[in-house]
Design an enzyme around this catalytic site. Sequence first.
Site, PDB file in Angstrom:
ATOM      1  N   LYS A  84      27.794  26.033  25.109  1.00  0.00           N
ATOM      2  CA  LYS A  84      27.245  27.243  25.713  1.00  0.00           C
ATOM      3  C   LYS A  84      28.078  27.621  26.926  1.00  0.00           C
ATOM      4  O   LYS A  84      28.273  26.790  27.839  1.00  0.00           O
ATOM      5  CB  LYS A  84      25.813  26.961  26.156  1.00  0.00           C
ATOM      6  CG  LYS A  84      24.801  28.028  25.807  1.00  0.00           C
ATOM      7  CD  LYS A  84      23.500  27.651  26.460  1.00  0.00           C
ATOM      8  CE  LYS A  84      22.346  28.357  25.850  1.00  0.00           C
ATOM      9  NZ  LYS A  84      21.121  28.102  26.620  1.00  0.00           N
TER      10      LYS A  84
HETATM   11  C1  E4P Z   1      18.671  30.496  26.197  1.00  0.00           C
HETATM   12  O1  E4P Z   1      19.434  29.815  25.554  1.00  0.00           O
HETATM   13  C2  E4P Z   1      18.053  30.089  27.475  1.00  0.00           C
HETATM   14  O2  E4P Z   1      17.972  28.694  27.512  1.00  0.00           O
HETATM   15  C3  E4P Z   1      16.648  30.576  27.621  1.00  0.00           C
HETATM   16  O3  E4P Z   1      16.233  31.379  26.549  1.00  0.00           O
HETATM   17  C4  E4P Z   1      16.306  31.068  28.974  1.00  0.00           C
HETATM   18  O4  E4P Z   1      14.966  31.446  28.982  1.00  0.00           O
HETATM   19  P1  E4P Z   1      14.131  31.663  30.325  1.00  0.00           P
HETATM   20  O5  E4P Z   1      14.430  33.022  30.843  1.00  0.00           O
HETATM   21  O6  E4P Z   1      12.705  31.534  29.880  1.00  0.00           O
HETATM   22  O7  E4P Z   1      14.553  30.573  31.270  1.00  0.00           O
END
Ligand code: E4P
Length: 216
Positions: A84
């Site tokens: 990522k």
């Molecule tokens: C995506 O890969 C992120 O980990 C995630 O969806 C972030 O979500 P949040 O805004 O609830 O922290």
Amino acid sequence: MKFFLDTANLNEIRDAAAFGLADGVTTNPSLIAKEGNVDFKEHIAAICKIVSGPVSAECTSEDAEGMISQGHDYAKIAPNVVIKCPLTREGLKATNKLSSEGIKVNVTLCFSAAQAILAAKAGASFISPFLGRLDDIGENGLLLLQDIIEVYRPYDWKTEVLAASIRNPIHAIEAARMGADIATMPFKVIDQMFNHPLTDKGQAQFLADWRKSGRK
Ligand code: E4P
């Protein structure tokens, strides 16, 4: 639409896998931090033992060189690890390099269609628009998701649209309606999707009638 778990919690991942609802997992540094003092690479390896689909491991370096080196390191954890990278200039440089080497990259923290186009051009395997965080600032995250799906449609880009930062079942339903490739959800949202008071009431009534009729 594939279901990814947006968590680093092994019990939640096992629970969702038992329902066949863990096509993949997305972690991020905040989710890993919630699991306490775990060793990052060992923890990702443990997730990869439960889930055979893509498991995102996020880079924490701030420059492309550092992200590329972390990407090489994390990609060795298991064949289903996806790196990522953030949607920054450095993150897209790293995406371009890792993708060109055949390493899959999930580009995270996407908040505009313009950014999503750049990620696709850089060779991202996944683009993660954050719906809930846009809603939090009074914008409509679902409109961004729709935009990205439309903008990608005419092209042969290999980037899958991964609806992220999902906060409720409506986000999941609308992502499915729009044809998002994947929705990544906290376990809580998947759990909410099961619920309907008429299901509970109906099931209780069926069982009560069954027992009243003298059957066991
Ligand atoms: C995506 O890969 C992120 O980990 C995630 O969806 C972030 O979500 P949040 O805004 O609830 O922290």
